[in-house]
Scaffold this motif. Structure first.
Motif, PDB file in Angstrom:
ATOM      1  N   GLY A  15      -6.164  88.265  17.075  1.00  0.00           N
ATOM      2  CA  GLY A  15      -4.983  88.046  17.850  1.00  0.00           C
ATOM      3  C   GLY A  15      -4.810  89.305  18.965  1.00  0.00           C
ATOM      4  O   GLY A  15      -5.731  90.268  18.730  1.00  0.00           O
ATOM      5  N   SER A  16      -4.145  89.253  19.808  1.00  0.00           N
ATOM      6  CA  SER A  16      -3.674  90.321  20.842  1.00  0.00           C
ATOM      7  C   SER A  16      -2.282  90.666  20.782  1.00  0.00           C
ATOM      8  O   SER A  16      -1.428  90.025  20.507  1.00  0.00           O
ATOM      9  N   ARG A  18       0.151  93.528  23.271  1.00  0.00           N
ATOM     10  CA  ARG A  18       0.344  94.862  24.148  1.00  0.00           C
ATOM     11  C   ARG A  18       1.334  95.816  23.881  1.00  0.00           C
ATOM     12  O   ARG A  18       2.578  95.220  23.993  1.00  0.00           O
ATOM     13  N   ARG A  66     -12.418  96.751  22.204  1.00  0.00           N
ATOM     14  CA  ARG A  66     -11.057  95.783  21.792  1.00  0.00           C
ATOM     15  C   ARG A  66      -9.704  96.394  22.444  1.00  0.00           C
ATOM     16  O   ARG A  66      -8.976  95.553  22.689  1.00  0.00           O
ATOM     17  N   PHE A  67      -9.711  97.713  22.585  1.00  0.00           N
ATOM     18  CA  PHE A  67      -8.204  98.198  23.012  1.00  0.00           C
ATOM     19  C   PHE A  67      -8.503  98.811  24.254  1.00  0.00           C
ATOM     20  O   PHE A  67      -9.760  99.464  24.788  1.00  0.00           O
ATOM     21  N   THR A  68      -7.421  98.808  25.295  1.00  0.00           N
ATOM     22  CA  THR A  68      -7.588  99.380  26.465  1.00  0.00           C
ATOM     23  C   THR A  68      -6.356 100.064  26.912  1.00  0.00           C
ATOM     24  O   THR A  68      -4.949  99.432  26.707  1.00  0.00           O
ATOM     25  N   GLN A  81      -3.407  97.589  25.525  1.00  0.00           N
ATOM     26  CA  GLN A  81      -3.865  96.392  25.142  1.00  0.00           C
ATOM     27  C   GLN A  81      -4.685  96.172  24.081  1.00  0.00           C
ATOM     28  O   GLN A  81      -5.602  96.858  24.088  1.00  0.00           O
ATOM     29  N   MET A  82      -4.309  95.543  23.000  1.00  0.00           N
ATOM     30  CA  MET A  82      -5.278  95.340  21.920  1.00  0.00           C
ATOM     31  C   MET A  82      -5.511  94.110  21.563  1.00  0.00           C
ATOM     32  O   MET A  82      -4.598  93.125  21.417  1.00  0.00           O
ATOM     33  N   ASN A  83      -6.864  93.777  21.734  1.00  0.00           N
ATOM     34  CA  ASN A  83      -7.503  92.371  21.657  1.00  0.00           C
ATOM     35  C   ASN A  83      -8.190  92.278  20.330  1.00  0.00           C
ATOM     36  O   ASN A  83      -8.555  93.390  19.901  1.00  0.00           O
ATOM     37  N   SER A  84      -8.762  91.352  19.881  1.00  0.00           N
ATOM     38  CA  SER A  84      -9.628  91.037  18.631  1.00  0.00           C
ATOM     39  C   SER A  84      -8.980  91.614  17.528  1.00  0.00           C
ATOM     40  O   SER A  84      -9.847  92.612  16.900  1.00  0.00           O
ATOM     41  N   LEU A  85      -7.824  91.679  17.011  1.00  0.00           N
ATOM     42  CA  LEU A  85      -7.168  92.617  16.079  1.00  0.00           C
ATOM     43  C   LEU A  85      -7.719  92.356  14.717  1.00  0.00           C
ATOM     44  O   LEU A  85      -8.105  91.133  14.512  1.00  0.00           O
ATOM     45  N   ASP A  89      -6.366  97.471  11.609  1.00  0.00           N
ATOM     46  CA  ASP A  89      -5.545  97.915  12.877  1.00  0.00           C
ATOM     47  C   ASP A  89      -4.147  98.124  12.348  1.00  0.00           C
ATOM     48  O   ASP A  89      -3.233  98.424  13.076  1.00  0.00           O
TER      49      ASP A  89
END
Length: 115
Positions: A15-16, A18, A66-68, A81-85, A89
């Motif tokens: 999941g993601s 922000r 994965r993170f921006t 922004q955290m994706n593909s957690l 993490d």
């Protein structure tokens, strides 16, 4: 001076989320901003940072791709922004503002990645 993080929570693996960090009480646009995390029972780990003008960003290897990190100097806010957690993490995420020898810290926001 205040740094207030928000956006944490419980999310399933993959999941993601922000995260946001709203700053006040200092000239935000002059400061280098970072995200630092602390997993349960572990020490602080630097995650990412961004230059004062947003022109340079860096990431720890474990979150690259994965993170921006980003910032809006008109809103005095930095984002992560955290994706593909992943479960690894899971941590309390803190934002940090620094310039020369001055450091400010937020109170942290909990991120839990679990099914």
């Amino acid at each position: 001076v205040q740094l207030v993080e928000s956006g944490g929570g419980l999310v399933q693996p993959g999941g993601s989320l922000r995260l946001s960090c709203a700053a006040s009480g200092f000239t935000f646009s002059n400061y280098y901003m970072s995200w630092v995390r602390q997993a349960p029972g572990k020490g602080l780990e630097w995650v990412s940072d961004i230059a004062s003008d947003g022109g340079d960003t860096r990431y720890v290897d474990s979150v690259k791709g994965r993170f921006t990190i980003s910032r809006d100097n008109t809103k005095n806010t930095v984002y992560l922004q955290m994706n593909s957690l992943k479960p690894e993490d899971t941590a309390v995420y803190f934002c940090n503002a620094r310039i020369v020898a001055t450091n400010y810290w937020g109170q942290g926001t909990q991120v839990t990645v679990s099914s």
